[in-house]
Scaffold this motif. Structure first.
Motif, PDB file in Angstrom:
ATOM      1  N   LYS A 217       3.565   4.059   4.829  1.00 37.09           N
ATOM      2  CA  LYS A 217       5.019   3.963   4.977  1.00 37.09           C
ATOM      3  C   LYS A 217       5.378   4.144   6.444  1.00 37.09           C
ATOM      4  O   LYS A 217       4.916   5.080   7.098  1.00 37.09           O
ATOM      5  N   LEU A 218       6.196   3.234   6.944  1.00 36.10           N
ATOM      6  CA  LEU A 218       6.661   3.326   8.323  1.00 36.10           C
ATOM      7  C   LEU A 218       7.915   4.187   8.355  1.00 36.10           C
ATOM      8  O   LEU A 218       8.834   4.017   7.547  1.00 36.10           O
ATOM      9  N   MET A 219       7.968   5.129   9.293  1.00 41.23           N
ATOM     10  CA  MET A 219       9.106   6.036   9.404  1.00 41.23           C
ATOM     11  C   MET A 219       9.488   6.180  10.870  1.00 41.23           C
ATOM     12  O   MET A 219       8.674   5.947  11.763  1.00 41.23           O
ATOM     13  N   SER A 220      10.746   6.545  11.104  1.00 41.99           N
ATOM     14  CA  SER A 220      11.206   6.711  12.483  1.00 41.99           C
ATOM     15  C   SER A 220      12.240   7.808  12.542  1.00 41.99           C
ATOM     16  O   SER A 220      12.766   8.260  11.520  1.00 41.99           O
ATOM     17  N   THR A 221      12.556   8.228  13.765  1.00 46.84           N
ATOM     18  CA  THR A 221      13.668   9.138  13.960  1.00 46.84           C
ATOM     19  C   THR A 221      14.958   8.415  13.577  1.00 46.84           C
ATOM     20  O   THR A 221      15.087   7.202  13.747  1.00 46.84           O
ATOM     21  N   ILE A 222      15.921   9.183  13.031  1.00 47.02           N
ATOM     22  CA  ILE A 222      17.122   8.577  12.449  1.00 47.02           C
ATOM     23  C   ILE A 222      17.918   7.803  13.487  1.00 47.02           C
ATOM     24  O   ILE A 222      18.411   6.694  13.227  1.00 47.02           O
ATOM     25  N   GLU A 223      18.055   8.358  14.699  1.00 47.48           N
ATOM     26  CA  GLU A 223      18.908   7.733  15.705  1.00 47.48           C
ATOM     27  C   GLU A 223      18.396   6.363  16.133  1.00 47.48           C
ATOM     28  O   GLU A 223      19.166   5.529  16.605  1.00 47.48           O
ATOM     29  N   LEU A 224      17.100   6.105  15.952  1.00 45.11           N
ATOM     30  CA  LEU A 224      16.537   4.829  16.384  1.00 45.11           C
ATOM     31  C   LEU A 224      17.135   3.650  15.619  1.00 45.11           C
ATOM     32  O   LEU A 224      17.104   2.506  16.104  1.00 45.11           O
ATOM     33  N   ARG A 225      17.709   3.908  14.444  1.00 41.43           N
ATOM     34  CA  ARG A 225      18.246   2.814  13.629  1.00 41.43           C
ATOM     35  C   ARG A 225      19.384   2.070  14.315  1.00 41.43           C
ATOM     36  O   ARG A 225      19.689   0.935  13.958  1.00 41.43           O
ATOM     37  N   ALA A 226      20.010   2.724  15.286  1.00 47.10           N
ATOM     38  CA  ALA A 226      21.065   2.030  16.033  1.00 47.10           C
ATOM     39  C   ALA A 226      20.501   0.872  16.843  1.00 47.10           C
ATOM     40  O   ALA A 226      21.214  -0.082  17.162  1.00 47.10           O
ATOM     41  N   LEU A 227      19.214   0.945  17.172  1.00 51.31           N
ATOM     42  CA  LEU A 227      18.556  -0.095  17.959  1.00 51.31           C
ATOM     43  C   LEU A 227      17.639  -0.960  17.115  1.00 51.31           C
ATOM     44  O   LEU A 227      17.630  -2.190  17.248  1.00 51.31           O
ATOM     45  N   PHE A 228      16.877  -0.319  16.223  1.00 51.59           N
ATOM     46  CA  PHE A 228      15.783  -1.013  15.555  1.00 51.59           C
ATOM     47  C   PHE A 228      15.584  -0.408  14.172  1.00 51.59           C
ATOM     48  O   PHE A 228      15.428   0.807  14.036  1.00 51.59           O
ATOM     49  N   SER A 229      15.613  -1.241  13.163  1.00 50.61           N
ATOM     50  CA  SER A 229      15.461  -0.753  11.788  1.00 50.61           C
ATOM     51  C   SER A 229      14.036  -1.007  11.310  1.00 50.61           C
ATOM     52  O   SER A 229      13.591  -2.167  11.234  1.00 50.61           O
ATOM     53  N   ILE A 230      13.333   0.050  10.980  1.00 52.23           N
ATOM     54  CA  ILE A 230      11.971  -0.111  10.478  1.00 52.23           C
ATOM     55  C   ILE A 230      11.966  -0.737   9.092  1.00 52.23           C
ATOM     56  O   ILE A 230      10.933  -1.221   8.632  1.00 52.23           O
ATOM     57  N   ASP A 231      13.123  -0.744   8.419  1.00 50.43           N
ATOM     58  CA  ASP A 231      13.202  -1.388   7.104  1.00 50.43           C
ATOM     59  C   ASP A 231      12.958  -2.885   7.195  1.00 50.43           C
ATOM     60  O   ASP A 231      12.623  -3.525   6.199  1.00 50.43           O
ATOM     61  N   ASP A 232      13.160  -3.441   8.387  1.00 44.71           N
ATOM     62  CA  ASP A 232      12.959  -4.873   8.588  1.00 44.71           C
ATOM     63  C   ASP A 232      11.519  -5.216   8.951  1.00 44.71           C
ATOM     64  O   ASP A 232      11.194  -6.398   9.140  1.00 44.71           O
ATOM     65  N   VAL A 233      10.665  -4.201   9.066  1.00 46.60           N
ATOM     66  CA  VAL A 233       9.278  -4.429   9.489  1.00 46.60           C
ATOM     67  C   VAL A 233       8.380  -4.594   8.260  1.00 46.60           C
ATOM     68  O   VAL A 233       8.415  -3.783   7.335  1.00 46.60           O
ATOM     69  N   LYS A 234       7.608  -5.640   8.275  1.00 52.42           N
ATOM     70  CA  LYS A 234       6.621  -5.848   7.218  1.00 52.42           C
ATOM     71  C   LYS A 234       5.276  -5.353   7.711  1.00 52.42           C
ATOM     72  O   LYS A 234       4.743  -5.838   8.713  1.00 52.42           O
ATOM     73  N   LEU A 235       4.715  -4.375   7.015  1.00 59.97           N
ATOM     74  CA  LEU A 235       3.433  -3.802   7.425  1.00 59.97           C
ATOM     75  C   LEU A 235       2.308  -4.821   7.237  1.00 59.97           C
ATOM     76  O   LEU A 235       2.296  -5.566   6.247  1.00 59.97           O
ATOM     77  N   PRO A 236       1.352  -4.865   8.166  1.00 58.60           N
ATOM     78  CA  PRO A 236       0.181  -5.739   7.977  1.00 58.60           C
ATOM     79  C   PRO A 236      -0.606  -5.319   6.737  1.00 58.60           C
ATOM     80  O   PRO A 236      -0.549  -4.162   6.310  1.00 58.60           O
ATOM     81  N   SER A 237      -1.326  -6.252   6.182  1.00 54.11           N
ATOM     82  CA  SER A 237      -2.147  -5.947   4.999  1.00 54.11           C
ATOM     83  C   SER A 237      -3.317  -5.052   5.387  1.00 54.11           C
ATOM     84  O   SER A 237      -3.875  -5.166   6.474  1.00 54.11           O
ATOM     85  N   TRP A 238      -3.633  -4.148   4.476  1.00 61.10           N
ATOM     86  CA  TRP A 238      -4.810  -3.283   4.657  1.00 61.10           C
ATOM     87  C   TRP A 238      -5.982  -3.987   3.983  1.00 61.10           C
ATOM     88  O   TRP A 238      -6.050  -4.080   2.755  1.00 61.10           O
ATOM     89  N   LEU A 239      -6.928  -4.481   4.761  1.00 63.34           N
ATOM     90  CA  LEU A 239      -8.035  -5.258   4.221  1.00 63.34           C
ATOM     91  C   LEU A 239      -9.096  -4.345   3.618  1.00 63.34           C
ATOM     92  O   LEU A 239      -9.202  -3.167   3.961  1.00 63.34           O
ATOM     93  N   ASP A 240      -9.865  -4.898   2.726  1.00 59.73           N
ATOM     94  CA  ASP A 240     -10.944  -4.133   2.084  1.00 59.73           C
ATOM     95  C   ASP A 240     -11.892  -3.565   3.136  1.00 59.73           C
ATOM     96  O   ASP A 240     -12.315  -4.274   4.059  1.00 59.73           O
ATOM     97  N   GLY A 241     -12.231  -2.302   2.990  1.00 61.19           N
ATOM     98  CA  GLY A 241     -13.159  -1.657   3.890  1.00 61.19           C
ATOM     99  C   GLY A 241     -12.560  -1.228   5.220  1.00 61.19           C
ATOM    100  O   GLY A 241     -13.267  -0.721   6.084  1.00 61.19           O
TER     101      GLY A 241
END
Length: 382
Positions: A217-241
């Motif tokens: 899960k991606l998390m950030s400090t609350i104030e950063l949302r004024a600039l950049f929302s981590i909710d819009d970030v799609k995490l890369p896939s975690w590959l096997d191994g």
């Protein structure tokens, strides 16, 4: 928070702690432990201290009747084995133990920095305590993961278990070695803005050739949302191994590009607000730092109203939401009449900002008539 009711020496130490601790501390359950009939002030409270993307709760108990004595610190029931004055064995813990004892033995209630120094040192010891506990877990995969990321700075870890949930280890991994605060001109942030990856592994499964992916899960400090929302970030896939040491560089590279783009979009929003000025006049108010909102005065005949522009961090991919507010119609509760948020109107992120502003102006010329009709029909008849 209000410091009314605290003795001056406690108020000074608590005020200094809240204003100088690296992260935002919360204060709860403020009470007095003395006899109120003797006028004893508030002298005990609970601190919620940020740790591993959560909070640890420590009760701080002063004795206002004996102001020269240092406070007692009571830890949570889940940390009954945490004894900061008796910790031994791990590298550096002896120094921390000695430092904490020095802070307590040399306690000076007139020094406003004392509580901050005590809490910081005990939090450092708590971090060592949790790291030691995680290192003792009999789990091959966890031991391997720790060995691959132990050189990264700032990683916090926490082991949790209980009757209702299985044992698991949580990592809080700070991402990107970049000072986001300095990238935003005139930024109002008091604390450094950071992005973390929370990684949670279940405990007790022996190492397998293809272990399952941890919970991420991606998390950030609350104030950063004024600039950049981590909710819009799609995490890369975690590959096997895959392990964290392999996963993190790809994530950080992607995040860095997105943060840099988010900073550049501030100027795009500012240019759009400036492009509205020839049509609406100068804004009555506008967000000067992040350019996330602006308000203009407009009119349709004799009908005068405000136009509020609300921008997402995804502008211009997402058009601004508009809200109209009448300056001539008041609800029975004394609140100015407002329209719902308007997001359905002609828009293309490929247009020049001048065309965007002209199309919105044309849209509002028609929408203002609908809004005026709505205000008149909902106005109470006398």
């Amino acid at each position: 928070m209000s410091f009314d009711g605290f003795p001056p020496f406690i108020s000074a130490q608590l005020h200094y702690l809240l204003n100088h601790f690296p992260d935002k501390i919360k204060v709860e359950q403020v009470v007095s432990g003395g006899n109120k009939s003797y006028g004893v002030g508030l002298d005990r409270f609970t601190l919620l201290i940020p740790y591993c993307l959560d909070y640890i709760k420590w009760d701080v108990i002063y004795n206002a009747e004996f102001p020269l004595a240092p406070p007692d610190i009571i830890f949570g029931p889940e940390d009954e084995d945490f004894h900061p004055l008796h910790m031994t064995g791990a590298e550096g813990e002896g120094d921390l133990k000695s430092l904490t004892r020095n802070i307590l033995s040399d306690w000076n209630n007139k020094d406003p920095t004392r509580l901050l120094a005590l809490i910081q040192e005990m939090r450092d010891q708590y971090m060592s305590y949790q790291r030691k506990r995680v290192g003792e877990v009999d789990d091959d995969r966890l031991k391997f993961e720790i060995s691959t990321i132990c050189s990264r700075e700032g990683i916090e870890m926490h082991i949790s278990s209980g009757a209702e949930k299985p044992e698991e280890v949580k990592f809080a991994v700070p991402l990107m070695d970049m000072n986001i605060n300095k990238m935003v001109h005139g930024c109002p942030w008091r604390h450094p803005q950071k992005i973390y990856l929370q990684v949670i592994y279940p405990v007790g499964r022996k190492y397998a050739s293809t272990p399952s992916a941890p919970r991420l899960k991606l998390m950030s400090t609350i104030e950063l949302r004024a600039l950049f929302s981590i909710d819009d970030v799609k995490l890369p896939s975690w590959l096997d191994g895959m392990c964290m040491a392999e996963y993190l560089p790809h994530l950080e590279e992607s995040l860095q590009k997105q943060v840099l783009e988010a900073v550049s979009l501030i100027d795009i929003r500012r240019c759009f607000i400036e492009a509205l000025t020839p049509l609406f006049g100068r804004p009555l108010e506008a967000d000067p730092v992040f350019c996330r909102k602006a308000t203009f005065l407009a009119s349709s005949g004799s009908f005068v109203f405000l136009v509020h522009f609300l921008f997402s961090t995804q502008f211009p991919k997402q058009q601004p939401a508009l809200m109209l507010q009448s300056s001539q119609h008041i609800s029975p509760q004394g609140v100015p009449k407002k329209s719902p948020l308007l997001t359905e109107y002609p828009w293309s992120p490929r247009w020049e900002v001048s065309q965007m502003s002209e199309r919105i102006f044309d849209f509002l010329a028609d929408e203002s008539l609908n809004f005026k009709r709505f205000c008149n029909e909902s106005q109470p008849q006398h």
